[in-house]
Scaffold this active site. Sequence first.
Site, PDB file in Angstrom:
ATOM      1  N   ASP A 142       0.837  -1.207   0.000  1.00 10.92           N
ATOM      2  CA  ASP A 142       0.000   0.000   0.000  1.00 10.92           C
ATOM      3  C   ASP A 142       0.874   1.261   0.000  1.00 10.92           C
ATOM      4  OD1 ASP A 142      -2.477   1.225  -0.165  1.00 10.92           O
ATOM      5  OD2 ASP A 142      -2.770   1.321   2.000  1.00 10.92           O
ATOM      6  N   LYS A 144       1.894   4.739  -1.022  1.00  9.02           N
ATOM      7  CA  LYS A 144       1.288   5.960  -1.566  1.00  9.02           C
ATOM      8  C   LYS A 144       1.672   7.101  -0.633  1.00  9.02           C
ATOM      9  CE  LYS A 144      -3.073   4.929   0.793  1.00  9.02           C
ATOM     10  NZ  LYS A 144      -4.525   4.763   0.657  1.00  9.02           N
ATOM     11  N   ASN A 147       0.860   7.232   3.105  1.00  6.13           N
ATOM     12  CA  ASN A 147       1.554   6.301   3.994  1.00  6.13           C
ATOM     13  C   ASN A 147       3.043   6.606   4.136  1.00  6.13           C
ATOM     14  OD1 ASN A 147      -0.807   4.972   4.542  1.00  6.13           O
ATOM     15  ND2 ASN A 147      -0.526   3.447   2.936  1.00  6.13           N
TER      16      ASN A 147
END
Length: 258
Positions: A142, A144, A147
């Site tokens: 995840d 991106k 994050n």
Amino acid sequence: MTDEEIMEKLRTIVSIGDSKKKYTRYEKFGQGASGTVFTDTDVALGQEVAIKEINLQKQPKKELIINEILVMKEFKTPNIVNFLDSYVVRDELFVVIKYLAGGSLTDVVTETCMNEAQIAAVGRECLQALEFLHVYQVIHRDIKSDNVLLGMEGSVKLIDFGFCAQITPEQSKRSTMVETPYWMAPEVVTQKAYSPKVDIRSLGIMAIEMVEEGRSLCLSENPLRALYLIHPFLKLAKPFSSLTPLIMAAKEEMKSHC
């Protein structure tokens, strides 16, 4: 896992006691999908901390929280957020990490314009975190700007390990679809077998996000070409202290919106 099994597992990995007896100031810092974030000071450690308060009853996939805590506790490296402690009090989970005053990379990409050297600096630091995870056969899944957290001095740290997956020699690839769609590699979207390389694809999309100042991404020829060019590009990287003016500018822009 049932709710009872999840709570039982959580109690085996968190600290005994009530975080509110150790942290008393609790100033609200932000609100996310999974809970509220507060700041406080750990007197014993002499540092400011961020405390994420999660109502477990409101979480649709509680097992992801277990996964996140286990990854943060086990894997320690400069480019992964500093996990400090966690507590369960009734239906509330409190996760304590080192506070990073720079906020998320999303604030910077949406409120300022990054130059190539600054983008390369963020990419380099994220790649160091991914290299560490991939050595241990852990896929973040995840990557991106949401994050990635920034320190005011320009430190860059990955967060949000709820979607992480471990692969083994017997199962060298995964096939589940869990990432945020716009950053997904094609093999994840189609649920074909994939490897840690999908994190590199997502990082390439995040680099485009930084170039485009957070605007919607177009998954076409240009992003794919950018993906192949990203490693020579990292040689342009400035020291990450170059990010500090951007962080300050983003905070000023956000104040003007209020």
